[in-house]
Design a protein around this motif. Structure first.
Motif, PDB file in Angstrom:
ATOM      1  N   GLU A 119     -14.608   0.927   2.980  1.00  0.00           N
ATOM      2  CA  GLU A 119     -14.347   2.355   3.005  1.00  0.00           C
ATOM      3  C   GLU A 119     -15.473   3.085   3.743  1.00  0.00           C
ATOM      4  OE1 GLU A 119     -14.488   0.470   0.105  1.00  0.00           O
ATOM      5  OE2 GLU A 119     -12.324   0.040   0.271  1.00  0.00           O
ATOM      6  N   TYR A 125      -8.663  -1.057   7.082  1.00  0.00           N
ATOM      7  CA  TYR A 125      -7.633  -0.087   6.715  1.00  0.00           C
ATOM      8  C   TYR A 125      -6.821   0.248   7.956  1.00  0.00           C
ATOM      9  CZ  TYR A 125      -9.453   0.618   2.057  1.00  0.00           C
ATOM     10  OH  TYR A 125      -9.823   0.434   0.749  1.00  0.00           O
ATOM     11  N   ASN A 168       0.833  -1.208   0.000  1.00  0.00           N
ATOM     12  CA  ASN A 168       0.000   0.000   0.000  1.00  0.00           C
ATOM     13  C   ASN A 168       0.859   1.247   0.000  1.00  0.00           C
ATOM     14  OD1 ASN A 168      -3.021  -0.772   0.640  1.00  0.00           O
ATOM     15  ND2 ASN A 168      -1.795  -2.058   2.016  1.00  0.00           N
ATOM     16  N   THR A 190      -3.173   2.583   9.402  1.00  0.00           N
ATOM     17  CA  THR A 190      -2.215   3.658   9.098  1.00  0.00           C
ATOM     18  C   THR A 190      -0.793   3.123   8.976  1.00  0.00           C
ATOM     19  OG1 THR A 190      -1.977   4.072  11.467  1.00  0.00           O
ATOM     20  CG2 THR A 190      -3.585   5.431  10.267  1.00  0.00           C
ATOM     21  N   ALA A 239      -5.726   6.462  -0.091  1.00  0.00           N
ATOM     22  CA  ALA A 239      -5.247   5.081  -0.055  1.00  0.00           C
ATOM     23  C   ALA A 239      -4.994   4.585  -1.470  1.00  0.00           C
ATOM     24  CB  ALA A 239      -6.296   4.182   0.611  1.00  0.00           C
ATOM     25  N   LEU A 289      -3.722   5.556   4.524  1.00  0.00           N
ATOM     26  CA  LEU A 289      -4.380   4.321   4.944  1.00  0.00           C
ATOM     27  C   LEU A 289      -4.042   3.191   3.982  1.00  0.00           C
ATOM     28  CD1 LEU A 289      -7.872   5.802   5.883  1.00  0.00           C
ATOM     29  CD2 LEU A 289      -6.176   4.850   7.478  1.00  0.00           C
ATOM     30  N   GLY A 290      -3.813   2.010   4.515  1.00  0.00           N
ATOM     31  CA  GLY A 290      -3.508   0.839   3.693  1.00  0.00           C
ATOM     32  C   GLY A 290      -4.458  -0.300   4.023  1.00  0.00           C
ATOM     33  N   TRP A 291      -4.901  -1.008   2.987  1.00  0.00           N
ATOM     34  CA  TRP A 291      -5.849  -2.113   3.183  1.00  0.00           C
ATOM     35  C   TRP A 291      -5.082  -3.355   3.634  1.00  0.00           C
ATOM     36  CZ3 TRP A 291      -6.802  -7.014   1.248  1.00  0.00           C
ATOM     37  CH2 TRP A 291      -8.092  -7.528   1.488  1.00  0.00           C
ATOM     38  N   TRP A 298       2.587   3.509   6.123  1.00  0.00           N
ATOM     39  CA  TRP A 298       2.722   3.166   4.700  1.00  0.00           C
ATOM     40  C   TRP A 298       3.425   4.315   3.986  1.00  0.00           C
ATOM     41  CZ3 TRP A 298       1.669  -1.708   3.690  1.00  0.00           C
ATOM     42  CH2 TRP A 298       0.707  -2.383   4.440  1.00  0.00           C
TER      43      TRP A 298
END
Ligand code: MD3
Ligand code: FE
Length: 218
Positions: free
Chosen positions: A141, A83, A68, A85, A121, A72-74, A94
């Motif tokens: 989301e 998600y 990512n 941080t 993201a 925010l990263g999945w 990320w």
């Protein structure tokens, strides 16, 4: 009036915009000229946050490897999808969204009628031959009002564009290096996926497909 103006209402960009649904478009080749810069940015991100195979809540390892960029990263693990941080592998935030990502996502969204798109993201998926993504909805989301922008790089893939129920038979749409898909509004929660990839090595990426998916997650 210049000669160019004679063609102002019929640019190549119009021909390259294919409607999949009410608010879903394929922009053929939209990212082509930016591809080298996008790939260099993916390489830099992957040095800080390596591609990895995540496990689904059901306990299956995904065939697609991911990383990512952005606030925010999945992520996925036995506890669920969410998600975050920070990268769970390193504990670091990320890597930030590079300008080349932000500009492309913003311009592609505008081309599809979604003005002022500012993603927080970018999920980066990496496919090798045989990898696939089964039919699913993107619903982790906060705000379904924002569109999603997806960029295809490297090997071609068959995109499965379904309906609002899992059982709705999906359309099969080939996606090539440089293609961008934008969808939102009434098409935001459609089921979609990627058929198992065939090995058609690509000049820049070899036997890989990279997909960038830009979202407003927070
Ligand atoms: C959804 N990725 O990461 S994005 C995902 O190519 C994901 O890696 C796929 O689905 C990939 O969640 C597909 C492309 C896409 C295009 C059109 C859609 C997803 C869509 C239309 C409606 C819903
Ligand atoms: Fe998805």
């Amino acid at each position: 009036m210049t000669t160019g103006d004679l063609f102002a209402d019929h640019s190549p960009a119009d021909d390259a915009r294919i409607a999949l649904g009410e608010a879903a478009f394929v922009l053929r080749g939209f990212a082509l000229s930016e591809a080298p810069g996008l790939i260099a940015a993916v390489d830099a991100i992957a040095q800080q946050a390596a591609f990895r195979h995540m496990v689904t809540p059901g306990g299956f390892e995904m065939s697609v490897a991911l990383t990512n960029s952005g606030a925010l990263g999945w992520t996925s693990d036995r506890r669920g999808y969410r998600y975050a941080t920070h990268d769970p592998l390193t504990g670091n935030p990320w890597p930030p969204l590079p300008d080349v990502f932000l500009r492309l996502a913003h311009n592609a969204a505008a081309e599809a009628g979604f003005h002022g798109f500012t993603p927080d993201a970018c999920l980066i998926n990496r496919y090798v031959p045989g990898a696939r993504m089964s039919l699913h909805q993107d619903k982790d989301e906060q705000d379904y009002g924002a569109p999603i922008v997806s960029v295809s790089l490297g090997m071609p893939a068959v995109f499965l564009f379904g309906g609002h129920r899992r059982a709705d038979r999906p359309q099969r749409i080939p996606l090539f290096h440089g293609d961008v898909v934008v969808w939102g509004g009434p098409d935001r929660l459609r089921y979609h996926g990627i058929a198992p990839l065939k090995d058609h090595p690509h000049a820049m990426l070899g036997s890989q497909r990279i997909n960038l998916t830009f979202r407003k997650a927070g």
